[in-house]
Design an enzyme around this catalytic site. Structure first.
Site, PDB file in Angstrom:
ATOM      1  N   ARG A  13       0.696  -1.194   0.267  1.00 42.32           N
ATOM      2  CA  ARG A  13      -0.081  -0.119   0.193  1.00 42.32           C
ATOM      3  C   ARG A  13       0.957   1.283   0.043  1.00 42.32           C
ATOM      4  O   ARG A  13       1.134   1.949  -1.003  1.00 42.32           O
ATOM      5  CB  ARG A  13      -1.014  -0.256   1.254  1.00 42.32           C
ATOM      6  N   ASP A  14       1.430   1.470   1.172  1.00 46.69           N
ATOM      7  CA  ASP A  14       2.310   2.805   1.137  1.00 46.69           C
ATOM      8  C   ASP A  14       3.547   2.820   0.293  1.00 46.69           C
ATOM      9  O   ASP A  14       3.942   3.776  -0.484  1.00 46.69           O
ATOM     10  CB  ASP A  14       2.731   3.048   2.525  1.00 46.69           C
ATOM     11  N   HIS A 227       4.804   4.411  12.976  1.00 42.68           N
ATOM     12  CA  HIS A 227       4.597   4.187  11.335  1.00 42.68           C
ATOM     13  C   HIS A 227       5.687   5.364  11.106  1.00 42.68           C
ATOM     14  O   HIS A 227       5.244   6.776  10.928  1.00 42.68           O
ATOM     15  CB  HIS A 227       3.407   4.340  10.745  1.00 42.68           C
ATOM     16  N   HIS A 229       8.373   7.121   8.508  1.00 41.07           N
ATOM     17  CA  HIS A 229       9.429   7.397   7.132  1.00 41.07           C
ATOM     18  C   HIS A 229      10.681   7.728   7.476  1.00 41.07           C
ATOM     19  O   HIS A 229      11.069   8.322   8.473  1.00 41.07           O
ATOM     20  CB  HIS A 229       8.534   8.320   6.296  1.00 41.07           C
ATOM     21  N   CYS A 260       3.645   9.128   0.897  1.00 41.58           N
ATOM     22  CA  CYS A 260       2.595   9.589   0.630  1.00 41.58           C
ATOM     23  C   CYS A 260       2.530  10.698  -0.525  1.00 41.58           C
ATOM     24  O   CYS A 260       3.202  11.827  -0.312  1.00 41.58           O
ATOM     25  CB  CYS A 260       1.619  10.155   1.621  1.00 41.58           C
ATOM     26  N   ASN A 273       9.270   4.706   3.430  1.00 46.33           N
ATOM     27  CA  ASN A 273       8.818   4.209   4.863  1.00 46.33           C
ATOM     28  C   ASN A 273      10.219   3.538   5.449  1.00 46.33           C
ATOM     29  O   ASN A 273      11.262   3.210   4.435  1.00 46.33           O
ATOM     30  CB  ASN A 273       7.851   3.133   4.660  1.00 46.33           C
TER      31      ASN A 273
HETATM   32  P1  HMG Z   1     -13.236  14.241  -2.814  1.00 51.82           P
HETATM   33  O1  HMG Z   1     -12.600  14.542  -4.278  1.00 51.82           O
HETATM   34  O2  HMG Z   1     -13.277  15.479  -2.163  1.00 51.82           O
HETATM   35  O3  HMG Z   1     -14.389  13.349  -2.898  1.00 51.82           O
HETATM   36  O4  HMG Z   1     -12.210  12.946  -2.231  1.00 51.82           O
HETATM   37  P2  HMG Z   1     -15.581  13.071  -4.074  1.00 51.82           P
HETATM   38  O5  HMG Z   1     -16.768  12.500  -2.965  1.00 51.82           O
HETATM   39  O6  HMG Z   1     -15.942  14.562  -4.505  1.00 51.82           O
HETATM   40  O7  HMG Z   1     -14.918  12.115  -4.889  1.00 51.82           O
HETATM   41  C1  HMG Z   1     -14.275  12.451  -5.909  1.00 51.82           C
HETATM   42  C2  HMG Z   1     -14.383  11.166  -6.938  1.00 51.82           C
HETATM   43  O8  HMG Z   1     -13.834  10.018  -6.300  1.00 51.82           O
HETATM   44  C3  HMG Z   1     -15.963  10.763  -7.324  1.00 51.82           C
HETATM   45  O9  HMG Z   1     -15.763  10.315  -8.534  1.00 51.82           O
HETATM   46  C4  HMG Z   1     -16.095   9.770  -6.254  1.00 51.82           C
HETATM   47  O10 HMG Z   1     -17.217   8.952  -6.646  1.00 51.82           O
HETATM   48  C5  HMG Z   1     -15.056   9.030  -6.029  1.00 51.82           C
HETATM   49  P3  HMG Z   1     -16.673  10.910  -9.811  1.00 51.82           P
HETATM   50  O11 HMG Z   1     -17.849  11.146  -9.210  1.00 51.82           O
HETATM   51  O12 HMG Z   1     -16.032  12.257  -9.951  1.00 51.82           O
HETATM   52  O13 HMG Z   1     -16.398  10.123 -11.092  1.00 51.82           O
HETATM   53  N1  HMG Z   1     -14.726   8.377  -4.706  1.00 51.82           N
HETATM   54  C6  HMG Z   1     -14.255   7.206  -4.674  1.00 51.82           C
HETATM   55  N2  HMG Z   1     -13.889   6.155  -5.588  1.00 51.82           N
HETATM   56  C7  HMG Z   1     -13.448   5.013  -5.035  1.00 51.82           C
HETATM   57  N3  HMG Z   1     -13.420   4.636  -3.584  1.00 51.82           N
HETATM   58  C8  HMG Z   1     -13.732   5.606  -2.942  1.00 51.82           C
HETATM   59  C9  HMG Z   1     -14.174   6.871  -3.335  1.00 51.82           C
HETATM   60  N4  HMG Z   1     -14.547   8.169  -2.806  1.00 51.82           N
HETATM   61  C10 HMG Z   1     -14.805   8.906  -3.800  1.00 51.82           C
HETATM   62  N5  HMG Z   1     -13.422   5.237  -1.656  1.00 51.82           N
HETATM   63  C11 HMG Z   1     -11.482  11.541  -0.979  1.00 51.82           C
HETATM   64  C12 HMG Z   1     -12.138  12.634  -1.109  1.00 51.82           C
HETATM   65  C13 HMG Z   1     -11.340  11.068   0.634  1.00 51.82           C
HETATM   66  C14 HMG Z   1     -12.238  10.356  -1.804  1.00 51.82           C
HETATM   67  C15 HMG Z   1      -9.929  11.503  -1.879  1.00 51.82           C
HETATM   68  O14 HMG Z   1      -9.350  12.714  -1.173  1.00 51.82           O
HETATM   69  C16 HMG Z   1      -9.226  10.420  -1.632  1.00 51.82           C
HETATM   70  O15 HMG Z   1      -9.409   9.498  -2.000  1.00 51.82           O
HETATM   71  N6  HMG Z   1      -7.840  10.636  -0.837  1.00 51.82           N
HETATM   72  C17 HMG Z   1      -6.835   9.399  -0.410  1.00 51.82           C
HETATM   73  C18 HMG Z   1      -5.719   9.921  -0.634  1.00 51.82           C
HETATM   74  C19 HMG Z   1      -4.884   8.822  -0.197  1.00 51.82           C
HETATM   75  O16 HMG Z   1      -5.005   7.590  -0.342  1.00 51.82           O
HETATM   76  N7  HMG Z   1      -3.723   9.259   0.481  1.00 51.82           N
HETATM   77  C20 HMG Z   1      -2.550   8.288   0.928  1.00 51.82           C
HETATM   78  C21 HMG Z   1      -3.017   7.627   1.873  1.00 51.82           C
HETATM   79  S1  HMG Z   1      -2.731   8.171   3.584  1.00 51.82           S
HETATM   80  C22 HMG Z   1      -0.803   8.195   4.041  1.00 51.82           C
HETATM   81  O17 HMG Z   1      -0.251   7.738   3.046  1.00 51.82           O
HETATM   82  C23 HMG Z   1      -0.360   8.416   5.263  1.00 51.82           C
HETATM   83  C24 HMG Z   1      -0.034   7.020   6.092  1.00 51.82           C
HETATM   84  O18 HMG Z   1       0.952   6.435   5.055  1.00 51.82           O
HETATM   85  C25 HMG Z   1       0.530   7.592   7.496  1.00 51.82           C
HETATM   86  C26 HMG Z   1       1.669   8.514   7.200  1.00 51.82           C
HETATM   87  O19 HMG Z   1       2.795   8.139   6.656  1.00 51.82           O
HETATM   88  O20 HMG Z   1       1.679   9.411   8.036  1.00 51.82           O
HETATM   89  C27 HMG Z   1      -1.411   6.177   6.079  1.00 51.82           C
HETATM   90 MG    MG Z   2       2.924   6.391   5.416  1.00 53.51          MG
END
Ligand code: HMG
Ligand code: MG
Length: 309
Positions: A13-14, A227, A229, A260, A273
């Site tokens: 994933r990450d 967690h 990095h 990320c 990471n």
């Molecule tokens: P948004 O654009 O505000 O939301 O995104 P929306 O509701 O307008 O959705 C946009 C489009 O995505 C729409 O499609 C939705 O249907 C679709 P359209 O109508 O334009 O065709 N959609 C989805 N599709 C599939 N699965 C879903 C989903 N939700 C909406 N679940 C949203 C808001 C939260 C969806 C967006 O910002 C997002 O997906 N963000 C994820 C970002 C991400 O994954 N970042 C990395 C993970 S976090 C990380 O790495 C940190 C961590 O490792 C810890 C650390 O290191 O600190 C965990």
């Molecule tokens: Mg991370």
């Protein structure tokens, strides 16, 4: 110090979410199998997030379908879910795995994710911290009703690429809110690898004080996970200090892959990471053990590195 340290490998994933190379689902599935074969407690397999935001993981359902027939007894599979739609994706995968492959529960845990900094929360999820918590409120009880555990990530526990230094009290506030919402585990993310042993210890002590014994869960897992990095080569020393503080659960990534995409700025790419092998070494040097076979993890790490060239 005593105890067996819990290890989660987040490389599928990450590790792959920010790579410009889009790795195909069969290779992702093979990475999961190899990481799992090392004996890690948990593999964070993918994310049910918007494919517009993270196209690299748009094949989460396909990857789960590929690994369903080979899931090892006792391993925990997890996936990130940012909203109810994401949870529904995980539930459908579990239903399909039951019907197609006879696997009682393929995904064991979902992870919701927020941050201790507003700037990062907005960039990463298009929502304020408060809004992310509102999104989680219906997810957590439904996940539990489905028999899923819930991990709650807090990003930017030391520093944010947009807001700068983050007070540890802010991290403790968010941890407390997540526990009130019912998460089973708090995972503290040093998203850009800014931590030092002292700053990480400060965050841990503040969070542990705020949890005040409420951190016990029903699943028998250690509740607080770290967690890291590894930008400046401090992650090993931070883990050493966290072990002294009493943390018993760590995330790592095979081959040190990761970062990320929404933690990158115009001038700096988000860092990888901490490598799972490095976590194993620090744990071993502290006289503690894990369930991981180091040689198998070496092989998984070589495979992970080969995926991104
Ligand atoms: P948004 O654009 O505000 O939301 O995104 P929306 O509701 O307008 O959705 C946009 C489009 O995505 C729409 O499609 C939705 O249907 C679709 P359209 O109508 O334009 O065709 N959609 C989805 N599709 C599939 N699965 C879903 C989903 N939700 C909406 N679940 C949203 C808001 C939260 C969806 C967006 O910002 C997002 O997906 N963000 C994820 C970002 C991400 O994954 N970042 C990395 C993970 S976090 C990380 O790495 C940190 C961590 O490792 C810890 C650390 O290191 O600190 C965990
Ligand atoms: Mg991370």
């Amino acid at each position: 110090m005593s105890g067996v340290i819990r290890i989660t490998d987040v490389s599928p994933r990450d590790g792959l979410q920010a790579e410009s190379v889009v790795v195909d689902a069969t290779k992702k599935a093979e990475l999961v199998r190899r990481v799992e074969a090392s004996g890690v407690d948990e593999v964070e397999v993918s994310s049910f997030v918007s494919p517009k935001w993270v196209p690299q993981l748009g094949d989460a359902a396909e990857v789960f379908d590929l690994i369903a027939p080979t899931k090892r007894d006792g391993v925990c599979y997890s996936a990130l879910v940012p909203n109810v739609r994401g949870l529904e994706g995980a539930i459908v995968v579990n239903r399909d795995a039951r019907e197609k492959h006879g696997v009682e529960r393929l995904i064991d845990k979902v992870a919701v994710f927020t941050a201790a900094s507003e700037g990062f929360s907005l960039k990463n999820t298009n929502a304020t911290i408060e809004e992310t918590l509102e999104r989680f409120a219906p997810i957590i009880p439904e996940a539990h009703a489905q028999g899923l555990m819930v991990r709650g990530y807090i990003s930017c526990i030391v520093k944010c690429p947009f807001d700068g230094d983050i007070p540890s009290s802010q991290v403790a506030d968010v941890a407390s809110r997540l526990l009130e919402l019912g998460v089973d585990e708090i995972d503290l993310g040093d998203t850009i690898g800014a931590g030092t042993p002292d700053s990480i210890e400060q965050v841990l002590l503040d969070v542990i004080e705020r949890l005040d014994g409420r951190a016990l869960n029903d699943f028998g897992d250690p509740t607080l996970t770290l967690h890291l990095h590894d930008t400046f080569g401090n992650a090993g020393a931070c883990i050493e200090r966290a072990l002294e503080v009493g943390v018993r659960s760590f995330d790592g990534s095979a081959g040190g892959l990761g970062g990320c995409p929404y933690a990158s700025t115009d001038t700096k790419r988000a860092p990888g990471n901490v490598a799972t092998l490095d976590v194993l070494d620090v744990v071993g040097n502290a006289g503690l053990t894990t369930k991981v076979n180091r040689e198998e993890m070496v092989q998984a790490s070589i495979y992970a590195g080969g995926l991104i060239g």
